[in-house]
Design an enzyme around this catalytic site. Sequence first.
Site, PDB file in Angstrom:
ATOM      1  N   LYS A 105      90.702 -25.984 150.870  1.00 37.06           N
ATOM      2  CA  LYS A 105      92.113 -26.059 151.280  1.00 37.06           C
ATOM      3  C   LYS A 105      92.276 -25.725 152.757  1.00 37.06           C
ATOM      4  O   LYS A 105      93.164 -26.255 153.408  1.00 37.06           O
ATOM      5  CB  LYS A 105      93.010 -25.181 150.403  1.00 37.06           C
ATOM      6  CG  LYS A 105      92.803 -23.702 150.545  1.00 37.06           C
ATOM      7  CD  LYS A 105      93.743 -22.972 149.605  1.00 37.06           C
ATOM      8  CE  LYS A 105      93.329 -21.543 149.345  1.00 37.06           C
ATOM      9  NZ  LYS A 105      92.975 -20.699 150.461  1.00 37.06           N
ATOM     10  N   ARG A 154      86.953 -12.602 143.776  1.00 34.25           N
ATOM     11  CA  ARG A 154      88.028 -13.397 144.395  1.00 34.25           C
ATOM     12  C   ARG A 154      88.480 -14.514 143.450  1.00 34.25           C
ATOM     13  O   ARG A 154      89.665 -14.809 143.333  1.00 34.25           O
ATOM     14  CB  ARG A 154      87.547 -14.015 145.720  1.00 34.25           C
ATOM     15  CG  ARG A 154      87.440 -13.005 146.837  1.00 34.25           C
ATOM     16  CD  ARG A 154      86.711 -13.577 148.021  1.00 34.25           C
ATOM     17  NE  ARG A 154      87.480 -14.529 148.790  1.00 34.25           N
ATOM     18  CZ  ARG A 154      86.954 -15.365 149.686  1.00 34.25           C
ATOM     19  NH1 ARG A 154      85.652 -15.378 149.898  1.00 34.25           N
ATOM     20  NH2 ARG A 154      87.720 -16.173 150.360  1.00 34.25           N
ATOM     21  N   ARG A 190      78.032 -20.541 152.688  1.00 32.52           N
ATOM     22  CA  ARG A 190      78.873 -20.528 153.900  1.00 32.52           C
ATOM     23  C   ARG A 190      78.419 -19.507 154.927  1.00 32.52           C
ATOM     24  O   ARG A 190      77.997 -18.413 154.569  1.00 32.52           O
ATOM     25  CB  ARG A 190      80.301 -20.131 153.511  1.00 32.52           C
ATOM     26  CG  ARG A 190      81.139 -21.310 153.241  1.00 32.52           C
ATOM     27  CD  ARG A 190      82.566 -20.864 153.139  1.00 32.52           C
ATOM     28  NE  ARG A 190      83.379 -22.005 152.793  1.00 32.52           N
ATOM     29  CZ  ARG A 190      84.666 -21.953 152.527  1.00 32.52           C
ATOM     30  NH1 ARG A 190      85.292 -20.796 152.549  1.00 32.52           N
ATOM     31  NH2 ARG A 190      85.334 -23.025 152.234  1.00 32.52           N
ATOM     32  N   ARG A 245     100.298 -15.890 147.268  1.00 33.94           N
ATOM     33  CA  ARG A 245      99.251 -15.673 146.284  1.00 33.94           C
ATOM     34  C   ARG A 245      99.792 -14.900 145.079  1.00 33.94           C
ATOM     35  O   ARG A 245      99.038 -14.652 144.134  1.00 33.94           O
ATOM     36  CB  ARG A 245      98.109 -14.900 146.929  1.00 33.94           C
ATOM     37  CG  ARG A 245      97.066 -15.808 147.619  1.00 33.94           C
ATOM     38  CD  ARG A 245      95.861 -14.989 147.743  1.00 33.94           C
ATOM     39  NE  ARG A 245      94.581 -15.420 148.108  1.00 33.94           N
ATOM     40  CZ  ARG A 245      94.139 -15.787 149.291  1.00 33.94           C
ATOM     41  NH1 ARG A 245      94.939 -15.973 150.288  1.00 33.94           N
ATOM     42  NH2 ARG A 245      92.872 -15.997 149.485  1.00 33.94           N
ATOM     43  N   ARG A 264      80.166 -13.478 155.718  1.00 36.57           N
ATOM     44  CA  ARG A 264      81.240 -12.496 155.600  1.00 36.57           C
ATOM     45  C   ARG A 264      81.048 -11.663 154.338  1.00 36.57           C
ATOM     46  O   ARG A 264      80.536 -12.146 153.341  1.00 36.57           O
ATOM     47  CB  ARG A 264      82.599 -13.218 155.505  1.00 36.57           C
ATOM     48  CG  ARG A 264      83.175 -13.543 156.841  1.00 36.57           C
ATOM     49  CD  ARG A 264      84.493 -14.262 156.813  1.00 36.57           C
ATOM     50  NE  ARG A 264      85.169 -14.425 155.540  1.00 36.57           N
ATOM     51  CZ  ARG A 264      85.945 -15.474 155.246  1.00 36.57           C
ATOM     52  NH1 ARG A 264      86.123 -16.429 156.121  1.00 36.57           N
ATOM     53  NH2 ARG A 264      86.532 -15.564 154.079  1.00 36.57           N
TER      54      ARG A 264
HETATM   55  P1  AMP Z   1      91.277 -16.061 152.434  1.00 40.31           P
HETATM   56  O1  AMP Z   1      90.493 -16.320 153.670  1.00 40.31           O
HETATM   57  O2  AMP Z   1      92.571 -16.826 152.361  1.00 40.31           O
HETATM   58  O3  AMP Z   1      90.464 -16.228 151.167  1.00 40.31           O
HETATM   59  O4  AMP Z   1      91.720 -14.529 152.502  1.00 40.31           O
HETATM   60  C1  AMP Z   1      90.768 -13.495 152.640  1.00 40.31           C
HETATM   61  C2  AMP Z   1      91.327 -12.201 152.068  1.00 40.31           C
HETATM   62  O5  AMP Z   1      92.528 -11.839 152.764  1.00 40.31           O
HETATM   63  C3  AMP Z   1      91.740 -12.267 150.606  1.00 40.31           C
HETATM   64  O6  AMP Z   1      90.632 -12.070 149.724  1.00 40.31           O
HETATM   65  C4  AMP Z   1      92.745 -11.123 150.538  1.00 40.31           C
HETATM   66  O7  AMP Z   1      92.090  -9.863 150.544  1.00 40.31           O
HETATM   67  C5  AMP Z   1      93.467 -11.252 151.878  1.00 40.31           C
HETATM   68  N1  AMP Z   1      94.625 -12.168 151.759  1.00 40.31           N
HETATM   69  C6  AMP Z   1      94.807 -13.368 152.364  1.00 40.31           C
HETATM   70  N2  AMP Z   1      95.993 -13.907 152.039  1.00 40.31           N
HETATM   71  C7  AMP Z   1      96.592 -13.027 151.202  1.00 40.31           C
HETATM   72  C8  AMP Z   1      97.836 -13.020 150.505  1.00 40.31           C
HETATM   73  N3  AMP Z   1      98.700 -14.036 150.602  1.00 40.31           N
HETATM   74  N4  AMP Z   1      98.127 -11.924 149.739  1.00 40.31           N
HETATM   75  C9  AMP Z   1      97.267 -10.899 149.653  1.00 40.31           C
HETATM   76  N5  AMP Z   1      96.075 -10.849 150.247  1.00 40.31           N
HETATM   77  C10 AMP Z   1      95.726 -11.902 151.025  1.00 40.31           C
END
Ligand code: AMP
Length: 221
Positions: free
Chosen positions: A13, A171, A127, A88, A160
């Site tokens: 995405k 996740r 990744r 989310r 990461r």
């Molecule tokens: P992502 O790169 O979008 O997978 O985000 C990495 C991490 O950031 C997630 O595993 C959460 O810990 C935090 N995170 C990102 N977006 C949100 C959100 N909308 N609500 C809560 N935590 C978030």
Amino acid sequence: MYIVLLGAPGSGKGTAGKVIAEDLNLAHISTGDLFRENLKNETPLGLEAKQYMDKGELVPDDVTIRMLKSRLGESDVVNGAVLDGFPRTGVQAKSLDVMLNEMGAKVDMALNIDVPFDEIVERIANRRSCRGCSEIYNVVFNPPKQEGICDKCGGELYQREDQKPEVVQNRLEVYKNSSAELINYYDAKHVLRTEKAGDKAGRTSYDVAEKIEKEIKNGWN
Ligand code: AMP
């Protein structure tokens, strides 16, 4: 126009979102990137978020919503935005509606990129991210020219914390638990769009982006 991306972490995405945002002249807003930027700059917000991010858990709603609200107020959000990783939770979805309503806007499309979980686990494990510019590589399908070095900026590539297998599983669990509510929420508003992608579907996130852009140009909804 505001487009919300609902796919799982690793569904592509982010890639689709960047392409759509660039082609349609929308801001690309990734809450994950915003948290990582804060973390890199060691802001209080970044340090607070780190404890959740490292475990693959969600950062609390109030912190996340405040950060998003401030980002939506920036000058590049003139034509709208592609929101990658927000909302989310149901609380975030409702507060997004309130924020957009105040701006005279609404969520026009919720794009759910649907990739089987077994494909996602493998994808994320392969990744690597650049410490310098955050560019993402796949060591099997999209390796850098020189191992461990970013093609774009020469930065160091690393895995990461939240790309490690045990965190990825967490996740995906978190995603499974929250996605149904969001999918139902946007379906009820008649803005949900689900697109299958991945190896088995024979479609990349670029294919999805192209199809969606065409439909939007032809007057989606
Ligand atoms: P992502 O790169 O979008 O997978 O985000 C990495 C991490 O950031 C997630 O595993 C959460 O810990 C935090 N995170 C990102 N977006 C949100 C959100 N909308 N609500 C809560 N935590 C978030």
